[in-house]
Design a protein around this motif. Sequence first.
Motif, PDB file in Angstrom:
ATOM      1  N   ALA A   2      94.210 138.874 107.652  1.00  0.00           N
ATOM      2  CA  ALA A   2      94.952 137.888 106.874  1.00  0.00           C
ATOM      3  C   ALA A   2      94.950 138.186 105.379  1.00  0.00           C
ATOM      4  O   ALA A   2      94.004 138.744 104.828  1.00  0.00           O
ATOM      5  CB  ALA A   2      94.346 136.505 107.108  1.00  0.00           C
ATOM      6  N   TRP A  32     104.823 132.895 109.901  1.00  0.00           N
ATOM      7  CA  TRP A  32     103.464 133.395 109.716  1.00  0.00           C
ATOM      8  C   TRP A  32     102.459 132.473 110.400  1.00  0.00           C
ATOM      9  O   TRP A  32     102.670 131.254 110.472  1.00  0.00           O
ATOM     10  CB  TRP A  32     103.120 133.475 108.229  1.00  0.00           C
ATOM     11  N   ARG A  33     101.379 133.065 110.877  1.00  0.00           N
ATOM     12  CA  ARG A  33     100.250 132.271 111.379  1.00  0.00           C
ATOM     13  C   ARG A  33      99.371 131.935 110.176  1.00  0.00           C
ATOM     14  O   ARG A  33      98.707 132.801 109.609  1.00  0.00           O
ATOM     15  CB  ARG A  33      99.453 133.069 112.409  1.00  0.00           C
ATOM     16  N   VAL A  34      99.382 130.661 109.800  1.00  0.00           N
ATOM     17  CA  VAL A  34      98.726 130.225 108.562  1.00  0.00           C
ATOM     18  C   VAL A  34      97.654 129.185 108.858  1.00  0.00           C
ATOM     19  O   VAL A  34      97.850 128.298 109.702  1.00  0.00           O
ATOM     20  CB  VAL A  34      99.751 129.633 107.573  1.00  0.00           C
ATOM     21  N   ALA A  77      89.835 135.379 109.520  1.00  0.00           N
ATOM     22  CA  ALA A  77      90.927 136.202 108.997  1.00  0.00           C
ATOM     23  C   ALA A  77      91.624 137.046 110.060  1.00  0.00           C
ATOM     24  O   ALA A  77      92.827 137.297 109.968  1.00  0.00           O
ATOM     25  CB  ALA A  77      90.408 137.096 107.872  1.00  0.00           C
ATOM     26  N   TYR A  80      94.721 135.212 111.866  1.00  0.00           N
ATOM     27  CA  TYR A  80      95.847 134.631 111.122  1.00  0.00           C
ATOM     28  C   TYR A  80      96.491 135.677 110.230  1.00  0.00           C
ATOM     29  O   TYR A  80      95.894 136.708 109.912  1.00  0.00           O
ATOM     30  CB  TYR A  80      95.362 133.444 110.266  1.00  0.00           C
ATOM     31  N   ASP A  81      97.712 135.374 109.812  1.00  0.00           N
ATOM     32  CA  ASP A  81      98.400 136.232 108.848  1.00  0.00           C
ATOM     33  C   ASP A  81      98.028 135.858 107.418  1.00  0.00           C
ATOM     34  O   ASP A  81      98.071 136.706 106.522  1.00  0.00           O
ATOM     35  CB  ASP A  81      99.916 136.104 109.019  1.00  0.00           C
ATOM     36  N   MET A  82      97.689 134.577 107.227  1.00  0.00           N
ATOM     37  CA  MET A  82      97.309 134.114 105.886  1.00  0.00           C
ATOM     38  C   MET A  82      96.313 132.974 105.984  1.00  0.00           C
ATOM     39  O   MET A  82      96.464 132.064 106.806  1.00  0.00           O
ATOM     40  CB  MET A  82      98.540 133.647 105.102  1.00  0.00           C
TER      41      MET A  82
END
Length: 216
Positions: A2, A32-34, A77, A80-82
């Motif tokens: 992430a 995004w996966r946030v 992390a 997720y992407d962020m």
Amino acid sequence: MAIIVSCLSQKGGVTKTTMARLLAHAYASAGWRVKICDFDLKQKTATEWGARRMENGRKPEIEVQGFAGVPQALSQAAHYDMLVCDGRGFADTLTLELAQASHAIFLPSGLANDDLAPTVRLAHELKKAGVPARKLAVVLARTGDSAREIDDARDYISQAGYKVLSRTLSERQGYRLAHDAGRSAGEATHFTLRIAAKNLADEMAEHITENTKDEA
């Protein structure tokens, strides 16, 4: 792995959580996966907003979780992407840990010297501790209708040697109502407010891209 983004402040009440929610929604809307990491376990502003969002069935879904320490949050992390880290309403060792782990850092500030001076002090402290100044971006928020006051605040930050975003976020009832309903500023009912928030989110995204492009 992430991208780590933090919204930090030296004091409370400067829209730190507002920025974290706005940014998380913008990226989640782009697929995004946030995850928002809420480090203020006493206030739990982001966490409670996440619960309201879930209760109201808002889409996209944005996961929010409270954390007592930075390592526990960073352990997420890989999933997720962020990670959008919402720091505490004061500066401490955890603030520095978050800054050191972040790819980009946003420092929200109001227009009064009571907000601007602590913001610059925090930026100085982070820079002195080894955090690259290029990662820092001040976001002016809770602004009114005075262009002169906004320009003066922007000059204050620039003269201190730090980047300040050109877009601001005004103090509006529509944003408060959005937050009460589990929405971000970018999901405000009023079109004008929604566009203003989206423009700010876009500029925040540009700052993140500038600080992560070498890792892409």
